[in-house]
Design an enzyme around this catalytic site. Structure first.
Site, PDB file in Angstrom:
ATOM      1  N   ARG A  34      43.905  41.065  35.130  1.00 53.64           N
ATOM      2  CA  ARG A  34      42.651  41.039  35.216  1.00 53.64           C
ATOM      3  C   ARG A  34      41.957  42.295  35.039  1.00 53.64           C
ATOM      4  NH1 ARG A  34      43.845  36.503  34.437  1.00 53.64           N
ATOM      5  NH2 ARG A  34      43.864  34.699  35.977  1.00 53.64           N
ATOM      6  N   GLU A 178      46.271  22.031  45.239  1.00 53.63           N
ATOM      7  CA  GLU A 178      46.064  22.477  43.876  1.00 53.63           C
ATOM      8  C   GLU A 178      47.148  21.903  42.757  1.00 53.63           C
ATOM      9  OE1 GLU A 178      45.002  26.349  43.340  1.00 53.63           O
ATOM     10  OE2 GLU A 178      44.457  26.192  41.019  1.00 53.63           O
ATOM     11  N   LYS A 220      41.965  20.277  44.592  1.00 52.69           N
ATOM     12  CA  LYS A 220      41.501  21.220  43.510  1.00 52.69           C
ATOM     13  C   LYS A 220      42.390  20.897  42.274  1.00 52.69           C
ATOM     14  CE  LYS A 220      41.453  26.173  42.800  1.00 52.69           C
ATOM     15  NZ  LYS A 220      41.035  27.397  43.138  1.00 52.69           N
TER      16      LYS A 220
HETATM   17  P1  13P Z   1      40.873  29.685  37.858  1.00 55.11           P
HETATM   18  O1  13P Z   1      39.499  29.310  38.062  1.00 55.11           O
HETATM   19  O2  13P Z   1      40.818  31.164  37.178  1.00 55.11           O
HETATM   20  O3  13P Z   1      41.668  28.882  37.231  1.00 55.11           O
HETATM   21  O4  13P Z   1      41.376  30.190  39.351  1.00 55.11           O
HETATM   22  C1  13P Z   1      41.543  29.080  40.371  1.00 55.11           C
HETATM   23  C2  13P Z   1      42.688  29.217  41.161  1.00 55.11           C
HETATM   24  O5  13P Z   1      42.439  29.269  42.202  1.00 55.11           O
HETATM   25  C3  13P Z   1      43.988  29.402  40.314  1.00 55.11           C
HETATM   26  O6  13P Z   1      44.893  28.964  41.530  1.00 55.11           O
END
Ligand code: 13P
Length: 339
Positions: A34, A178, A220
């Protein structure tokens, strides 16, 4: 407080109308990527400067209820010597911690990956809790092709998510679960829905097996979108497919779905979330847990210069505010033109 009361209190603080989570837990290689995009070298001092700035954006806590931190950040102080968890608490923001240790090849499953980090997890979570973390995150990744993800990859990754979530809850830490289905590829939105359903079903089967308490976790997932090499779908289509898919496989006992942005532009991620919140009678709160879609404008505004702190604050607060509106279904694209 009992462990159960502690979990419930954290859920109440994280899941609030018009608020979502900021994912600022990029691992060293990811934050280096980034920073490279804005011409900044990733050193510990620069990561500290950048994260100090975004966490102190005025009014951030009005739209952000929690921030996911990388372990280095949990132990850092901001530029004025205030420990980062304290800085966040001062904005009424709950600090959380990413505890997976990345991913690597899954044996006997070509081109698929499994997430690492279960060994020693209980001790790492306990240490993070001592430093102020009240929730955690663990990410698994699934690739879409005509034949993937395999049942093997879904099963292996779901097992890591469920064991992680159970350990978190046993320590009074709310797990963010997630399972990310990647946007990479040229697949259709229908294929994305098919895979999304298969993955989420597998995840909840395994969460149930491990007796994870559904009321004190947050899911998530990815939104259901076409692959990034396919033509884009409208926010209305994304919302319809995402809600249809998750109604089929996410139990209503789960309090909230906080989406990842997964490579969508900031504007797309906001518009898509807003379209979902046009639906009445959703069983869960639908909000955001974005990394890139929240931070990109602030990173560009900062560009590695402390002198740009004010512009970075503004960019961060603005994206948080727009997503806060989307979480209420009251965002309109015209709001992008406002200051
Ligand atoms: P992004 O919203 O950039 O996909 O990142 C979320 C995240 O926590 C990825 O693990």
């Amino acid at each position: 407080m009992t462990i159960q009361e502690e979990l419930q209190a954290t859920i109440r603080e994280l899941v609030q109308p018009g608020k979502g989570v900021l994912a600022a837990d990029e691992s060293h290689p990811t934050i280096a990527k980034r920073f490279k995009a804005i011409g900044v070298e990733s050193t510990e001092a620069m990561r500290q400067e950048y994260r100090s700035i975004i966490f102190s954006a005025p009014g951030l806590g009005e739209h952000i209820s929690g921030v996911i931190l990388f372990e280095e950040t949990l132990e850092q102080q901001n530029l004025d010597g205030v420990p980062m968890p304290e800085l966040l608490a001062g904005q009424d923001i709950v600090p959380g911690i990413k505890v997976d240790q990345g991913k690597g090849p899954l044996a006997h499953a070509p081109n698929e990956e499994v997430t690492f980090g279960l060994d020693g997890l209980e001790a790492r979570l306990s240490a993070a809790k001592e430093l102020g973390a009240r929730f955690a995150k663990w990410r698994c990744v699934f690739h879409i092709t005509e034949s993937l993800p395999s049942e093997l990859a879904i099963g292996a990754n779901a097992e890591t998510l469920a064991r992680y979530a159970a350990i978190c809850q046993s320590l009074g830490i709310v797990p963010i679960v997630e399972p990310e289905v990647l946007i990479d590829g040229a697949h259709s939105i229908e294929r994305s829905a098919e895979v999304g359903e298969q993955v989420i079903r597998g995840v909840f089967d395994t969460l149930n097996l491990h007796r994870v308490n559904l009321e004190t976790m947050i899911l998530k997932p990815s939104m259901i979108t076409p692959g990034k090499e396919s033509p884009k779908a409208s926010p209305e289509q994304v919302a319809e497919m995402t809600i249809r898919t998750y109604r089929r496989c996410v139990p209503a006992a789960v309090p909230a779905i906080f989406f990842l942005s997964g490579g969508q532009t900031p504007e797309e991620a906001t518009a898509n979330l807003n379209a979902m919140n046009q639906y009445a009678d959703l069983p869960w709160t639908m909000s955001f847990s974005y990394g890139r879609a929240l931070q990109e404008p602030a990173q560009h505004a900062w560009a590695g210069e402390l002198a740009n702190r004010g512009a970075a604050h503004q960019a961060m607060a603005r994206r948080a505010r727009l997503n806060g509106s989307a979480a209420l279904g009251s965002y309109a694209p015209e709001m992008e033109q406002e200051g």
